[in-house]
Write a protein that holds these residues in place. Structure first.
Motif, mmCIF file in Angstrom:
data_model
loop_
_atom_site.group_PDB
_atom_site.id
_atom_site.type_symbol
_atom_site.label_atom_id
_atom_site.label_comp_id
_atom_site.label_asym_id
_atom_site.label_seq_id
_atom_site.Cartn_x
_atom_site.Cartn_y
_atom_site.Cartn_z
ATOM 1 N N UNK A 1 0.826 -1.199 0.000
ATOM 2 C CA UNK A 1 0.000 0.000 0.000
ATOM 3 C C UNK A 1 0.867 1.257 0.000
ATOM 4 N N UNK A 2 1.934 1.255 0.806
ATOM 5 C CA UNK A 2 2.842 2.401 0.833
ATOM 6 C C UNK A 2 3.475 2.623 -0.539
ATOM 7 N N UNK A 3 3.855 1.538 -1.187
ATOM 8 C CA UNK A 3 4.463 1.633 -2.509
ATOM 9 C C UNK A 3 3.471 2.200 -3.518
ATOM 10 N N UNK A 4 2.218 1.743 -3.447
ATOM 11 C CA UNK A 4 1.188 2.229 -4.362
ATOM 12 C C UNK A 4 0.907 3.705 -4.110
ATOM 13 N N UNK A 5 0.875 4.094 -2.819
ATOM 14 C CA UNK A 5 0.627 5.498 -2.466
ATOM 15 C C UNK A 5 1.747 6.390 -2.992
ATOM 16 N N UNK A 6 2.987 5.952 -2.833
ATOM 17 C CA UNK A 6 4.116 6.730 -3.343
ATOM 18 C C UNK A 6 4.047 6.842 -4.861
ATOM 19 N N UNK A 7 3.604 5.782 -5.506
ATOM 20 C CA UNK A 7 3.473 5.793 -6.960
ATOM 21 C C UNK A 7 2.435 6.825 -7.397
ATOM 22 N N UNK A 8 1.294 6.850 -6.688
ATOM 23 C CA UNK A 8 0.248 7.822 -7.004
ATOM 24 C C UNK A 8 0.737 9.248 -6.752
ATOM 25 N N UNK A 9 1.474 9.447 -5.645
ATOM 26 C CA UNK A 9 2.009 10.775 -5.339
ATOM 27 C C UNK A 9 2.954 11.249 -6.439
ATOM 28 N N UNK A 10 3.779 10.342 -6.947
ATOM 29 C CA UNK A 10 4.697 10.695 -8.033
ATOM 30 C C UNK A 10 3.922 11.063 -9.302
ATOM 31 N N UNK A 11 2.839 10.320 -9.579
ATOM 32 C CA UNK A 11 2.031 10.616 -10.764
ATOM 33 C C UNK A 11 1.394 12.002 -10.642
ATOM 34 N N UNK A 12 0.871 12.313 -9.442
ATOM 35 C CA UNK A 12 0.252 13.623 -9.215
ATOM 36 C C UNK A 12 1.298 14.722 -9.347
ATOM 37 N N UNK A 13 2.473 14.493 -8.778
ATOM 38 C CA UNK A 13 3.560 15.475 -8.862
ATOM 39 C C UNK A 13 3.976 15.689 -10.312
ATOM 40 N N UNK A 14 4.016 14.601 -11.080
ATOM 41 C CA UNK A 14 4.386 14.696 -12.492
ATOM 42 C C UNK A 14 3.350 15.500 -13.276
ATOM 43 N N UNK A 15 2.065 15.223 -13.022
ATOM 44 C CA UNK A 15 1.000 15.958 -13.706
ATOM 45 C C UNK A 15 1.040 17.438 -13.337
ATOM 46 N N UNK A 16 1.326 17.732 -12.041
ATOM 47 C CA UNK A 16 1.399 19.126 -11.599
ATOM 48 C C UNK A 16 2.528 19.864 -12.314
ATOM 49 N N UNK A 17 3.681 19.203 -12.481
ATOM 50 C CA UNK A 17 4.811 19.819 -13.169
ATOM 51 C C UNK A 17 4.479 20.053 -14.641
ATOM 52 N N UNK A 18 3.801 19.088 -15.265
ATOM 53 C CA UNK A 18 3.407 19.243 -16.668
ATOM 54 C C UNK A 18 2.440 20.410 -16.831
ATOM 55 N N UNK A 19 1.488 20.533 -15.881
ATOM 56 C CA UNK A 19 0.534 21.637 -15.923
ATOM 57 C C UNK A 19 1.249 22.978 -15.742
ATOM 58 N N UNK A 20 2.212 23.002 -14.823
ATOM 59 C CA UNK A 20 2.978 24.224 -14.567
ATOM 60 C C UNK A 20 3.764 24.636 -15.811
ATOM 61 N N UNK A 21 4.379 23.655 -16.476
ATOM 62 C CA UNK A 21 5.120 23.955 -17.700
ATOM 63 C C UNK A 21 4.193 24.476 -18.795
ATOM 64 N N UNK A 22 2.993 23.869 -18.896
ATOM 65 C CA UNK A 22 2.032 24.303 -19.915
ATOM 66 C C UNK A 22 1.590 25.742 -19.657
ATOM 67 N N UNK A 23 1.361 26.082 -18.378
ATOM 68 C CA UNK A 23 0.957 27.441 -18.033
ATOM 69 C C UNK A 23 2.078 28.435 -18.327
ATOM 70 N N UNK A 24 3.327 28.068 -17.998
ATOM 71 C CA UNK A 24 4.459 28.941 -18.293
ATOM 72 C C UNK A 24 4.591 29.167 -19.798
ATOM 73 N N UNK A 25 4.375 28.098 -20.571
ATOM 74 C CA UNK A 25 4.453 28.200 -22.028
ATOM 75 C C UNK A 25 3.369 29.122 -22.563
ATOM 76 N N UNK A 26 2.164 29.010 -22.005
ATOM 77 C CA UNK A 26 1.047 29.854 -22.430
ATOM 78 C C UNK A 26 1.315 31.316 -22.071
ATOM 79 N N UNK A 27 1.878 31.558 -20.884
ATOM 80 C CA UNK A 27 2.206 32.920 -20.468
ATOM 81 C C UNK A 27 3.238 33.544 -21.404
ATOM 82 N N UNK A 28 4.259 32.760 -21.753
ATOM 83 C CA UNK A 28 5.280 33.265 -22.664
ATOM 84 C C UNK A 28 4.676 33.572 -24.036
ATOM 85 N N UNK A 29 3.734 32.719 -24.458
ATOM 86 C CA UNK A 29 3.075 32.933 -25.740
ATOM 87 C C UNK A 29 2.269 34.230 -25.719
ATOM 88 N N UNK A 30 1.545 34.475 -24.613
ATOM 89 C CA UNK A 30 0.760 35.707 -24.483
ATOM 90 C C UNK A 30 1.668 36.933 -24.419
#
Length: 253
Positions: free
Chosen positions: A167-196
């Motif tokens: 369960x701990x391993x699965x939880x850490x895996x989910x946390x990493x996935x959420x962290x990865x998605x958050x970083x991707x979203x942050x990069x997308x927002x930065x890219x959009x800001x630069x475009x604007x």
């Protein structure tokens, strides 16, 4: 050093001999019997072909004390050992004192069951012997049940720990996935800001260019005189040039 072999399933006999300092082994193949000084067998008929070449001690219908005692007697007669000190008859019982009691207390459950099984093969030797065998078997069964229960508890604990780690391993895996998605979203927002920002700069640049063009046009238009005419007409002079003349001027002429 003397060598003693013990036929299966008498592991308790082997353990008792080892406890007394003898080199004792379980007999895996009957053809190995001549390699030993004494062989403990279930029944002497089991090794009929080797009667003349090896000393046999029959275990059928005898107690552990009696078997060990005869093994030592055979070794003394062969001159392999000196006569040992007398051994207490309680040897091998769980209530006896001294080395025998400590040996059986530490013997594994399989050895106790093996000894009991050997005694059960004996012909009737009295009610007391049969009761003794039943008591040993019952006690061994209780030890086996206790060992099984302890093993189950340990297995359940290990299983619970494995599940917890899973369960701990699965939880850490989910946390990493959420962290990865958050970083991707942050990069997308930065890219959009630069475009604007780029679009805003292009817009401002275009506005400045238009403003510059207007100023230039105004500057260019600043050196031209604008004359207002009322009614006018076009004509040519004698040189062929086109002239614009007010109609009122012609009338005055």
């Amino acid at each position: 050093m003397v060598k003693i072999a013990v036929e299966h399933p008498f592991t308790s006999v082997r353990d008792a001999l080892v406890q007394k300092g003898y080199r004792a082994e379980m007999l895996e193949k009957k053809t190995d019997a001549p390699d030993y000084d004494v062989v403990v067998v279930r029944d002497q008929e089991d090794l009929t072909d080797f009667h003349m070449s090896v000393s046999l001690v029959e275990a059928r219908g005898r107690t552990l004390f009696e078997i060990v005692e005869e093994v030592e007697e055979r070794l003394v007669r062969q001159g392999k050992i000196q006569a040992p000190a007398p051994m207490a008859p309680e040897y091998g019982s769980e209530s006896g004192g001294g080395g025998g009691g400590s040996f059986v207390a530490g013997a594994v459950t399989g050895a106790l069951i093996g000894a009991a099984a050997g005694l059960l093969l004996a012909p009737k030797s009295g009610k007391e012997l049969q009761e003794q065998v039943k008591a040993k078997t019952s006690d061994s069964s209780e030890k086996v049940n206790t060992s099984i229960e302890q093993a189950k508890v340990k297995a359940d604990e290990l299983k619970a720990k494995r599940e917890e780690k899973k369960e701990e391993k699965e939880l850490k895996k989910q946390e990493k996935e959420i962290e990865k998605e958050a970083k991707q979203q942050e990069k997308a927002e930065e890219k959009e800001e630069k475009k604007e920002e780029k679009a805003q700069k292009e817009h401002e640049k275009a506005e400045k260019k238009v403003e510059k063009e207007i100023k230039k046009a105004e500057k260019d238009a600043g050196g031209v005189d604008v004359v207002e005419f009322g009614e006018s007409s076009l004509g040519k002079n004698s040189d062929g040039e086109i002239k614009v003349e007010p109609t009122d001027a012609k009338k005055n002429n």
